[in-house]
Design a protein around this motif. Sequence first.
Motif, short mmCIF file in Angstrom:
data_model
loop_
_atom_site.label_atom_id
_atom_site.label_comp_id
_atom_site.label_asym_id
_atom_site.label_seq_id
_atom_site.Cartn_x
_atom_site.Cartn_y
_atom_site.Cartn_z
N GLU A 107 0.91 -1.01 -0.09
CA GLU A 107 -0.04 0.02 -0.05
C GLU A 107 0.72 1.30 0.02
O GLU A 107 0.59 2.15 -0.77
CB GLU A 107 -0.89 0.00 1.18
CG GLU A 107 -2.11 -1.11 1.10
CD GLU A 107 -2.75 -0.92 2.41
OE1 GLU A 107 -2.73 -0.10 3.33
OE2 GLU A 107 -3.77 -1.92 2.31
N ARG A 108 1.96 1.28 0.74
CA ARG A 108 2.90 2.37 1.04
C ARG A 108 3.54 2.64 -0.66
O ARG A 108 3.79 3.69 -1.05
CB ARG A 108 4.01 2.31 1.96
CG ARG A 108 3.20 2.18 3.46
CD ARG A 108 3.10 3.71 4.03
NE ARG A 108 2.66 3.51 5.21
CZ ARG A 108 3.39 4.00 6.29
NH1 ARG A 108 4.89 3.96 6.10
NH2 ARG A 108 2.73 3.88 7.33
N LEU A 109 3.89 1.47 -1.30
CA LEU A 109 4.65 1.87 -2.48
C LEU A 109 3.55 2.27 -3.41
O LEU A 109 3.98 3.10 -4.36
CB LEU A 109 5.24 0.29 -2.74
CG LEU A 109 6.47 -0.17 -2.04
CD1 LEU A 109 6.89 -1.54 -2.56
CD2 LEU A 109 7.62 0.81 -2.44
N ALA A 110 2.30 1.69 -3.26
CA ALA A 110 1.30 2.21 -4.33
C ALA A 110 1.12 3.43 -4.30
O ALA A 110 0.40 3.97 -5.23
CB ALA A 110 -0.04 1.18 -4.16
N SER A 111 1.14 4.02 -3.08
CA SER A 111 0.80 5.61 -2.72
C SER A 111 2.01 6.47 -3.52
O SER A 111 1.87 7.54 -3.48
CB SER A 111 0.71 5.83 -1.44
OG SER A 111 1.96 5.85 -0.76
N VAL A 142 13.26 -2.21 -5.47
CA VAL A 142 12.00 -2.26 -4.36
C VAL A 142 12.73 -2.16 -3.21
O VAL A 142 12.06 -1.39 -2.36
CB VAL A 142 11.40 -3.83 -4.73
CG1 VAL A 142 10.50 -4.08 -3.56
CG2 VAL A 142 10.80 -3.83 -6.02
N VAL A 143 13.73 -2.69 -2.74
CA VAL A 143 14.39 -2.44 -1.40
C VAL A 143 14.52 -0.82 -1.02
O VAL A 143 14.07 -0.46 0.00
CB VAL A 143 15.61 -3.27 -1.01
CG1 VAL A 143 16.17 -3.04 0.34
CG2 VAL A 143 15.13 -4.92 -1.09
N ASN A 144 15.09 -0.36 -2.01
CA ASN A 144 15.37 1.10 -1.92
C ASN A 144 14.24 2.01 -1.79
O ASN A 144 14.07 2.88 -0.95
CB ASN A 144 16.48 1.57 -2.87
CG ASN A 144 17.71 1.06 -2.72
OD1 ASN A 144 18.41 1.13 -1.41
ND2 ASN A 144 18.57 0.78 -3.67
N HIS A 190 12.25 1.60 1.40
CA HIS A 190 12.89 2.27 2.49
C HIS A 190 12.54 3.75 2.48
O HIS A 190 12.67 4.43 3.28
CB HIS A 190 14.43 2.07 2.77
CG HIS A 190 14.79 0.73 3.30
ND1 HIS A 190 15.40 0.63 4.53
CD2 HIS A 190 14.34 -0.44 2.70
CE1 HIS A 190 15.44 -0.74 4.58
NE2 HIS A 190 14.80 -1.49 3.86
N GLN A 191 12.31 4.38 1.51
CA GLN A 191 11.80 5.68 1.15
C GLN A 191 10.21 5.83 1.82
O GLN A 191 10.16 7.07 2.08
CB GLN A 191 11.86 6.19 -0.14
CG GLN A 191 13.40 6.34 -0.76
CD GLN A 191 13.29 6.41 -2.15
OE1 GLN A 191 12.43 6.90 -2.69
NE2 GLN A 191 14.66 6.47 -2.76
N VAL A 192 9.50 5.04 1.63
CA VAL A 192 8.17 4.89 2.12
C VAL A 192 7.74 4.32 3.48
O VAL A 192 6.79 4.67 3.93
CB VAL A 192 7.17 4.63 0.91
CG1 VAL A 192 7.26 5.53 -0.43
CG2 VAL A 192 7.28 3.20 0.57
N CYS A 193 8.47 3.56 3.70
CA CYS A 193 8.39 3.03 5.09
C CYS A 193 9.49 2.27 5.66
O CYS A 193 10.48 2.24 4.81
CB CYS A 193 7.26 1.70 5.17
SG CYS A 193 7.58 0.48 3.84
#
Length: 134
Positions: free
Chosen positions: A3-7, A38-40, A43-46
Amino acid sequence: MAERLASSSKLFQRGAGLVKLIETADGFSTLDLNVHDVVNHAHQVCRPVVKKIVRGEVVVEAVTLPDRVARLYLNRHDAWGVPHLDGICRAPILANDGSIRVARGYDKDTRFWCTGIELPSIPERPSRKQAEAA
């Protein structure tokens, strides 16, 4: 995490892949995401954490998102929740009804990322001479 990545306003589905929109010297482009991306980005969003019990106390410790989780995420095409991106547009768009569309950023209707578009001045009722000149 999904969800965080989708935002994020920079992640899109392009075909069967997950891409990140990047700004280049020439405008914008897309970059296919790999496990490390994806890992990086995660870490930017959560910030992933683990809970441990130390001397009877629950301790929360920040960790790096495991590669295995990033690989699982990349393979969940149905769960990305990001918009589809069909292309990058640098010109006005002629709509099916004949109107001219000018968008900035992501345009949901066309599924294009629009940038650097300037609409030329168009008279409401152009003369024949103006139409021929255009």
